[in-house]
Design a protein around this motif. Sequence first.
Motif, PDB file in Angstrom:
ATOM      1  N   SER A  59      -1.281  -2.842   1.876  1.00  0.00           N
ATOM      2  CA  SER A  59      -2.116  -2.259   0.242  1.00  0.00           C
ATOM      3  C   SER A  59      -2.211  -3.334  -0.173  1.00  0.00           C
ATOM      4  O   SER A  59      -2.259  -2.668  -1.411  1.00  0.00           O
ATOM      5  CB  SER A  59      -0.433  -1.404  -0.041  1.00  0.00           C
ATOM      6  N   ALA A 170       4.629  -5.482  -0.918  1.00  0.00           N
ATOM      7  CA  ALA A 170       4.354  -5.211  -1.646  1.00  0.00           C
ATOM      8  C   ALA A 170       4.994  -5.580  -3.291  1.00  0.00           C
ATOM      9  O   ALA A 170       6.138  -5.382  -3.140  1.00  0.00           O
ATOM     10  CB  ALA A 170       3.926  -3.581  -1.809  1.00  0.00           C
ATOM     11  N   ALA A 208       3.913   0.996  -0.212  1.00  0.00           N
ATOM     12  CA  ALA A 208       2.866   0.237  -1.626  1.00  0.00           C
ATOM     13  C   ALA A 208       3.030   0.676  -2.775  1.00  0.00           C
ATOM     14  O   ALA A 208       4.443   2.102  -2.892  1.00  0.00           O
ATOM     15  CB  ALA A 208       1.004   1.557  -2.370  1.00  0.00           C
TER      16      ALA A 208
END
Length: 309
Positions: A59, A170, A208
């Motif tokens: 991501s 993330a 993400a």
Amino acid sequence: PHLVACTNAGDLVLHVDRDHQLACVSAARLAALPKIADADLTAPARHQLRLLDDLGASSRPIVATTGSSIAIALGRELRVHDLDAPRTVVGHVRPIVGIAARPQQLAALDDAGVLHTYTLEGDLVASRPTLAAPRSLATDRSAWIVVGADRIVRVEDAQTTMIEIVGAAAVAADPDSGELSIACEDRRPACWTGELRDLPPTIERAVAVAPLGNRRFACAGALNLYLLDLAMPELVELGLRGHRPHLAATGAGRVAICTAAGSLQVYDLANNALVAVEKGGVYYSSYGAPDHREITIHGLAFVEDGRLV
């Protein structure tokens, strides 16, 4: 080809993407095709989003915006645009892992862990080493946030802060409080409010994270999309699946998600549920004429006027 319609006679009308033409397959031709019993078909495996790719987190952002400036990372190049007008291209010695943008500044993180900051015109401000094994890059109101395999580093102009957490992939910052939501390996989320706090393990690993505002985050899991509210830190399934590990959010409750490898949908969050935004309310911008190849989305970001890159 994609199925467009079926006639009363049983003929199929197909759209051939490569030629942008319609083709008709007659019922007689269909009847002559070999047949396979349902029992002989194997159910396809459910598509799961990967946490990591060859360069870092799957991501990791390669598109970032601030004002009317749009930055795109392509291999070793940082390309800067003013909306549709190209502004400059900055070459790097090493591949770019991720990029981020703040008012009047851009940042690019290379695969050696060096953070390069630039003006919006592409002039270098500084280059500083941060950590080994970089995975992604984010930003909050006052710092660049470098995500590594064994820690996170907040890089401010006058100081650097280490967040000791292993396995982060993330990070997203709440635009209101500045709190960080951290997605980690092994289904282990965390948040940072000046000190690190572990959150309850989740049913699915987040791949993400994107800020929705008011301490809420959209989290793309390996299979499904979830809502995380730091006031009640548990994942709430939103009844939607992402097909690419990319999310974009405005910080005001609007989120974009890839509904297929080459298509997306924008939603507003209302009462912990997603409401699809009408297509007429979303504006699209292109940097080149489309060709006959299938489009694959590699990054998403909202521009301040509401358009999506």
